[in-house]
Design an enzyme around this catalytic site. Structure first.
Site, short mmCIF file in Angstrom:
data_model
loop_
_atom_site.label_atom_id
_atom_site.label_comp_id
_atom_site.label_asym_id
_atom_site.label_seq_id
_atom_site.Cartn_x
_atom_site.Cartn_y
_atom_site.Cartn_z
N CYS A 237 0.87 -1.19 0.00
CA CYS A 237 0.00 0.00 0.00
C CYS A 237 0.90 1.23 0.00
O CYS A 237 1.75 1.37 -0.87
CB CYS A 237 -0.97 -0.03 1.17
SG CYS A 237 -0.19 -0.14 2.80
N ARG A 242 -2.24 -0.96 5.54
CA ARG A 242 -3.40 -1.44 4.81
C ARG A 242 -3.08 -2.79 4.16
O ARG A 242 -3.94 -3.68 4.09
CB ARG A 242 -3.81 -0.44 3.72
CG ARG A 242 -4.56 0.76 4.22
CD ARG A 242 -4.87 1.71 3.08
NE ARG A 242 -3.81 2.64 2.79
CZ ARG A 242 -3.78 3.48 1.75
NH1 ARG A 242 -4.77 3.47 0.88
NH2 ARG A 242 -2.78 4.32 1.58
#
Lengths: 281, 74
Positions: A237, A242
């Site tokens: 990410c 994430r």
């Protein structure tokens, strides 16, 4: 739970309500917004700050083994403790903590499905008190780097296609329209994505209430972008949190082999001199 | 102590979709703004009432979102 490959790594808010205070269980809140814990947290939970306690604050890196052992020891965690992690943003940094606990081989780590917002929205009890903790002498395993991808591996994967690259950022970040999520500081020199990566935003793995979608729905989500677990997968990410969430989905909920998290992510690749970049959807 | 009167609304600020979450814990109202995609928190505020907390968080979020640049790559 819904046909997951490893359902034992997820617990419900009900389970935490009933067992969070059991001996041998330690509940830990890890938020993007590190002030959330102080607003009120799951009774008995301790809080870890991702930006000071779950990384090396000098060198850009995860926690070194000795500091990891001190953090867990100071948190009253032993090797046989069941660690239940939860946090805001549907467990972004809770998943980051989960990934580090697995790197250092902690046997029993779980995520509270739905995270902090589910606990709040269900009107469950909150506490302002940090629990009293009896420190332990924690000893971690040598790091398992098979679940962590480094720059050279990503270069190789991008160039050869030997691994599937999954970019879990938003479509606007993936395309290069923006350099960071709206409202956050720009932390790279170039926008776009690693050549060959597929864009499957992390949030597509979650239902409306923040819990994970069923195994069937998750399998379809990734298969629609050609990710079926038939070769190694590298998730990335912007800074690696994430993608920890997506790594968790791919490795533990779908049970795919050879899944790693490239925590250098776009803040490394997008700042490299000479690195190839693709733009557009 | 519990989170009460939990509310989630979506609106657009500075051209970006934003989700405002607000609730009361004890006597304090909390409000947070996230950017929907990807869902990162961008502002938080607390006040004695929901309207005040949400107004503060909208002001803070607007300022941050206004600094985000869209790029076109022709």
């Amino acid at each position: 739970m819904s046909g997951y490959a490893h359902p034992e790594v997820l617990v419900t808010t009900d389970w935490v309500d009933q067992h969070g205070g059991d001996g041998g269980v330690r509940v830990v809140e890890v938020d993007v917004d590190t002030g959330s814990y102080d607003e009120g947290h799951v009774p008995g939970a301790i809080g870890w700050a991702w930006d000071s306690q779950l990384c090396d604050t000098l060198v850009r890196d995860i926690l070194p083994k000795d500091r990891f052992e001190k953090l867990l020891g100071d948190s009253g965690i032993s090797r046989d403790t069941t660690v239940v992690l939860y946090g805001d943003n549907n467990n972004w940094f809770a998943a980051w903590a989960f990934w580090q606990l697995k790197i250092y081989g902690h046997p029993d780590v779980r995520l509270m499905n739905g995270g902090r917002v589910k606990w709040l929205s269900e009107g469950r009890e909150l506490s302002l008190d940090a629990p009293e903790v009896t420190p332990t002498a924690y000893s971690g395993s040598e790091p398992d780097l098979s679940i962590r991808a480094f720059l050279d591996q990503v270069r190789e994967a991008s160039g050869s296609g030997a691994a599937d690259m999954v970019d879990v950022r938003s479509p606007a970040e993936f395309s290069g329209e923006i350099l960071a999520p709206p409202g956050l500081p720009e932390t790279c020199q170039r926008g776009g994505h690693v050549p060959g990566a597929r864009n499957i935003p992390w949030g597509k793995a979650c239902a409306e209430d923040g819990t994970f979608k069923s195994a069937g729905a998750l399998r379809e989500l990734y298969a629609a972008e050609g990710i079926s677990g038939d070769k190694p997968i590298v998730a990335y990410c912007r800074i690696g949190e994430r993608s920890s969430h997506s790594w968790f989905v791919l490795k533990y909920l779908l049970g795919y082999e050879g899944v790693s998290n490239y925590d250098g992510s776009w803040t490394e690749w997008g700042n490299l001199v000479g690195a190839p970049v693709e733009r557009g959807a | 102590m519990k989170a009460e009167s939990f509310s989630v609304t979506e609106l657009e600020l500075a051209g970006w979709p934003v989700r405002i979450t607000s609730y009361r814990i004890g006597e304090t109202w909390h409000a947070k703004a996230d950017n929907v995609s990807p869902g990162a928190n961008i502002a938080r505020a607390k006040a004695d009432g929901r309207e005040q907390a949400e107004a503060k968080v909208i002001e803070r979020a607007s300022a941050r979102l206004g600094a985000t640049r869209r790029r076109s790559h022709g």
